[in-house]
Write a protein that holds these residues in place. Structure first.
Motif, mmCIF file in Angstrom:
data_model
loop_
_atom_site.group_PDB
_atom_site.id
_atom_site.type_symbol
_atom_site.label_atom_id
_atom_site.label_comp_id
_atom_site.label_asym_id
_atom_site.label_seq_id
_atom_site.Cartn_x
_atom_site.Cartn_y
_atom_site.Cartn_z
ATOM 1 N N HIS A 3 -1.197 10.267 3.710
ATOM 2 C CA HIS A 3 -2.518 10.508 4.292
ATOM 3 C C HIS A 3 -3.350 9.221 4.352
ATOM 4 O O HIS A 3 -3.863 8.858 5.416
ATOM 5 C CB HIS A 3 -3.267 11.562 3.477
ATOM 6 C CG HIS A 3 -4.673 11.798 3.935
ATOM 7 N ND1 HIS A 3 -4.965 12.479 5.098
ATOM 8 C CD2 HIS A 3 -5.871 11.413 3.405
ATOM 9 C CE1 HIS A 3 -6.278 12.520 5.271
ATOM 10 N NE2 HIS A 3 -6.849 11.876 4.264
ATOM 11 N N HIS A 4 -3.448 8.518 3.228
ATOM 12 C CA HIS A 4 -4.371 7.380 3.148
ATOM 13 C C HIS A 4 -3.860 6.142 3.874
ATOM 14 O O HIS A 4 -4.661 5.353 4.386
ATOM 15 C CB HIS A 4 -4.636 7.034 1.678
ATOM 16 C CG HIS A 4 -5.343 8.107 0.927
ATOM 17 N ND1 HIS A 4 -6.601 8.567 1.279
ATOM 18 C CD2 HIS A 4 -4.966 8.842 -0.158
ATOM 19 C CE1 HIS A 4 -6.970 9.528 0.442
ATOM 20 N NE2 HIS A 4 -6.005 9.717 -0.431
ATOM 21 N N ALA B 85 -6.181 0.131 3.532
ATOM 22 C CA ALA B 85 -7.422 -0.558 3.211
ATOM 23 C C ALA B 85 -7.931 -1.421 4.358
ATOM 24 O O ALA B 85 -9.122 -1.722 4.428
ATOM 25 C CB ALA B 85 -7.222 -1.423 1.964
ATOM 26 N N ARG B 86 -7.062 -1.827 5.307
ATOM 27 C CA ARG B 86 -7.510 -2.795 6.336
ATOM 28 C C ARG B 86 -8.570 -2.271 7.292
ATOM 29 O O ARG B 86 -9.564 -3.003 7.489
ATOM 30 C CB ARG B 86 -6.285 -3.322 7.091
ATOM 31 C CG ARG B 86 -5.592 -4.422 6.320
ATOM 32 C CD ARG B 86 -4.351 -4.881 6.997
ATOM 33 N NE ARG B 86 -3.169 -4.254 6.433
ATOM 34 C CZ ARG B 86 -1.931 -4.640 6.711
ATOM 35 N NH1 ARG B 86 -1.750 -5.610 7.582
ATOM 36 N NH2 ARG B 86 -0.926 -4.056 6.149
ATOM 37 N N GLU C 213 0.820 -1.211 0.000
ATOM 38 C CA GLU C 213 0.000 0.000 0.000
ATOM 39 C C GLU C 213 0.854 1.262 0.000
ATOM 40 O O GLU C 213 0.339 2.358 -0.233
ATOM 41 C CB GLU C 213 -0.947 -0.004 1.197
ATOM 42 C CG GLU C 213 -2.059 -1.041 1.077
ATOM 43 C CD GLU C 213 -3.210 -0.744 2.012
ATOM 44 O OE1 GLU C 213 -4.010 0.167 1.695
ATOM 45 O OE2 GLU C 213 -3.300 -1.408 3.062
ATOM 46 N N TYR C 214 2.152 1.109 0.265
ATOM 47 C CA TYR C 214 3.038 2.272 0.233
ATOM 48 C C TYR C 214 3.117 2.893 -1.158
ATOM 49 O O TYR C 214 3.544 4.039 -1.305
ATOM 50 C CB TYR C 214 4.433 1.886 0.729
ATOM 51 C CG TYR C 214 5.250 1.048 -0.220
ATOM 52 C CD1 TYR C 214 6.271 1.622 -0.975
ATOM 53 C CD2 TYR C 214 5.022 -0.317 -0.354
ATOM 54 C CE1 TYR C 214 7.034 0.855 -1.842
ATOM 55 C CE2 TYR C 214 5.784 -1.086 -1.202
ATOM 56 C CZ TYR C 214 6.788 -0.502 -1.943
ATOM 57 O OH TYR C 214 7.543 -1.269 -2.806
#
Length: 323
Positions: free
Chosen positions: A247-248, A255-256, A239-240
């Motif tokens: 931010h996300h 997403a977890r 996800e990096y």
């Protein structure tokens, strides 16, 4: 000899928090009573960042040395280190963000690094910790040419600040563009062994799927600084690489989602073996600062005191046994 400091960044969750001297005094006193002897500052710009850069220190405390007195009044010995992110521009001189992968930005990076290092020397500090490059979503490919350009930037900075008695330490984080394709090891190989050190951030290493103890064992002479913190999860979904991952993913949890990427030392279900890290440092006769950190903590004073308890009752005994 290992010296223990604490990172003050966790006290500032948003731009308009942690701006009053009363807040700074309380934070420094909590750090002191928790068993630490130094404090690590972090980059900031503008009036809402009174501890963010030398000009703001002078404006708010009379001078940089005036802030050194303020730190000592809180029963801390000194500012141990300063975290400098060149990808942040500065309102103080109207400078734009400077990317070390861009040769045209090198002069700006060197000038600002020297600005921080000069102030750090006045504060009694010894290490300028820097973010060496952008996040992976901003620079998804770092070929050998880009690594060479980044290395040249930091080699120049290391040579520039060495006469000030300040060592350079490149900091790897789990969102870094150095994460793919063995970028961290490639940068180590490309940089000057004498003037460019590295900061081992245990929580960031583990979140990126790396072993901080193995890194210390592999590169003991390049370790110039340690940031010791616990990690709650590993980013094993890449996800990096997500756009605006700061931010996300880092703040939003991905997403977890992950409620907190980083935890206090010794807290379950943390993934960092802090005792093994300190044993490795002792085994290699590490001489320098270990900065304990708990960034994104919802309760900074509590985190500092919990980390201080772990330092005083678990980690310090490992150091003392080796003497």
């Amino acid at each position: 000899m290992i010296e223990w400091s604490y990172a003050i960044n966790q006290w500032k969750p948003s731009f308009d928090d942690f701006t009053r001297r009363r807040d700074h005094e309380r934070a420094l006193r909590v750090i002191s009573i928790s068993g630490f002897t130094g404090v690590e500052l972090t980059t900031g710009t503008g009036r809402w960042e009174p501890l963010g850069n030398p000009e703001q220190l002078a404006a708010n405390f009379g001078s940089v040395r005036g802030f050194a007195d303020f730190v000592r009044d809180a029963a801390l010995d000194r500012v141990s280190s300063w975290f400098y992110d060149p990808l942040l521009g500065f309102r103080e001189d109207l400078s734009a963000p400077a990317d070390p992968a861009d040769p045209d930005a090198h002069a700006s990076v060197r000038a600002h690094a020297t600005w921080f290092a000069s102030a750090l020397a006045d504060l009694g500090g010894q290490v300028l910790v820097v973010r060496p490059t952008a996040s992976a979503w901003q620079r998804p490919q770092l070929d050998d040419g880009a690594i060479g350009t980044i290395a040249k930037c930091w080699n120049d900075v290391g040579r520039a600040i060495a006469p000030l008695g300040v060592r350079l330490a490149l900091h790897f984080d789990f969102l870094s563009a150095l994460r793919p394709d063995d970028g961290l090891e490639r940068l180590i190989a490309a940089t000057d062994t004498e003037t460019v050190g590295f900061s081992v951030d245990t929580g960031e290493f583990v979140a990126a799927g790396l072993d901080p103890v193995a890194f210390i064992d592999r590169h003991p002479h390049r370790v110039a600084h340690v940031q010791l913190k616990n990690a709650a999860a590993v980013d094993d979904r890449d996800e990096y690489t997500r756009r605006n991952a700061e931010h996300h993913v880092r703040k939003g949890g991905g997403a977890r989602p992950v409620p907190r990427w980083f935890l206090e030392l010794g807290v379950a279900p943390g993934l960092v073996d802090a005792e093994a890290v300190v044993r490795a440092l002792v085994a290699h006769e590490y001489d320098g600062w270990v900065t304990v950190e708990s960034d994104l903590s919802p309760h900074p004073p509590t985190s500092a005191m919990l980390n201080g308890w772990y330092l005083q009752h678990v980690l310090q005994s490992i150091v003392e046994e080796a003497r």
